[in-house]
Design an enzyme around this catalytic site. Sequence first.
Site, PDB file in Angstrom:
ATOM      1  N   ILE A 206      44.402  66.948   9.180  1.00  0.00           N
ATOM      2  CA  ILE A 206      45.399  66.918  10.243  1.00  0.00           C
ATOM      3  C   ILE A 206      46.695  66.280   9.759  1.00  0.00           C
ATOM      4  O   ILE A 206      47.788  66.781  10.020  1.00  0.00           O
ATOM      5  CB  ILE A 206      44.856  66.139  11.458  1.00  0.00           C
ATOM      6  CG1 ILE A 206      43.664  66.862  12.073  1.00  0.00           C
ATOM      7  CG2 ILE A 206      45.951  65.966  12.511  1.00  0.00           C
ATOM      8  CD1 ILE A 206      42.961  66.054  13.142  1.00  0.00           C
TER       9      ILE A 206
ATOM     10  N   TYR B 113      32.107  54.369  15.626  1.00  0.00           N
ATOM     11  CA  TYR B 113      33.283  55.246  15.644  1.00  0.00           C
ATOM     12  C   TYR B 113      33.827  55.393  17.056  1.00  0.00           C
ATOM     13  O   TYR B 113      35.046  55.309  17.281  1.00  0.00           O
ATOM     14  CB  TYR B 113      32.903  56.606  15.062  1.00  0.00           C
ATOM     15  CG  TYR B 113      34.028  57.611  15.075  1.00  0.00           C
ATOM     16  CD1 TYR B 113      35.079  57.509  14.175  1.00  0.00           C
ATOM     17  CD2 TYR B 113      34.040  58.665  15.986  1.00  0.00           C
ATOM     18  CE1 TYR B 113      36.127  58.427  14.173  1.00  0.00           C
ATOM     19  CE2 TYR B 113      35.069  59.590  15.996  1.00  0.00           C
ATOM     20  CZ  TYR B 113      36.099  59.477  15.097  1.00  0.00           C
ATOM     21  OH  TYR B 113      37.128  60.371  15.109  1.00  0.00           O
TER      22      TYR B 113
END
Length: 267
Positions: A14, A157
């Site tokens: 990204i 996470y």
Amino acid sequence: MQRVVVVTGASSGIGREVAVELARRGWRVAVAGRNPERTRTVADITGGDAFLADFDSLEQVRALAQQLLDGLPRIDALVNNAGGILGTRQESVDGFELTLQRNVLGSAVLTEALLPALTEHRARVIHTSSVMNRIARLRLDDLDYRSRRYAGGWQPYADAKLGVILYARSLIERTGLENFPVHPGYVHTSFGPHTRLARTTLALTRRLQISAQAGAAPLVHLVDTPELGVDNGTYFDGLIPQGKTHSLAHDAATARRYGQEVLSRVG
């Protein structure tokens, strides 16, 4: 004057696509990554500047910040995109759980060090979060997962991605700068823990994943759109504002406490 953006985690995925598209739109891009060859390649493609740092070391992040302050004429936007997930619990050289450091602490060190430049030009800060924030089980007394099951890395996470939102909102309270956390989508990249279960899960859901270019689109939009027409701190799910988040993301006291905890760790 040409606008300047710093993009972290920009050597691939990204981040790379964000850097390339913003350069196409006329931005000068500071490409920050940890892989020397890939980082310099992206800098060459964008006509920007390559800066090397591994967020697993906060000392390297502090050095990166100084290099950016010394090497750039101004900073109009910062994209905190560096991150990652681990399949087993590890600690950084700084003594922090590595998922927390890669996703929150490293970006906080960079952002705090760049505050003079960011505030001078009323820069906008974009933070790559995740829809996973919604399943966080945040414990401020155990952010490093010393006394909890690591759960294959997914739970730490999720906690870290909620932490990204909380840190962004604590930063708004302290500085007034524009901050926008964003979930880029379920992107097909090399991202993910190196476990058999994770590899199997990613393979089975391949058709649900979007390209890195599609994942970059929301971040580019948030950087390059002068007036977003939303409240400061709005969480974006892709291009959609006010995406669903964990209930704690809306708790000002929790954001303040989380921000204080982060600052106590990064100095």
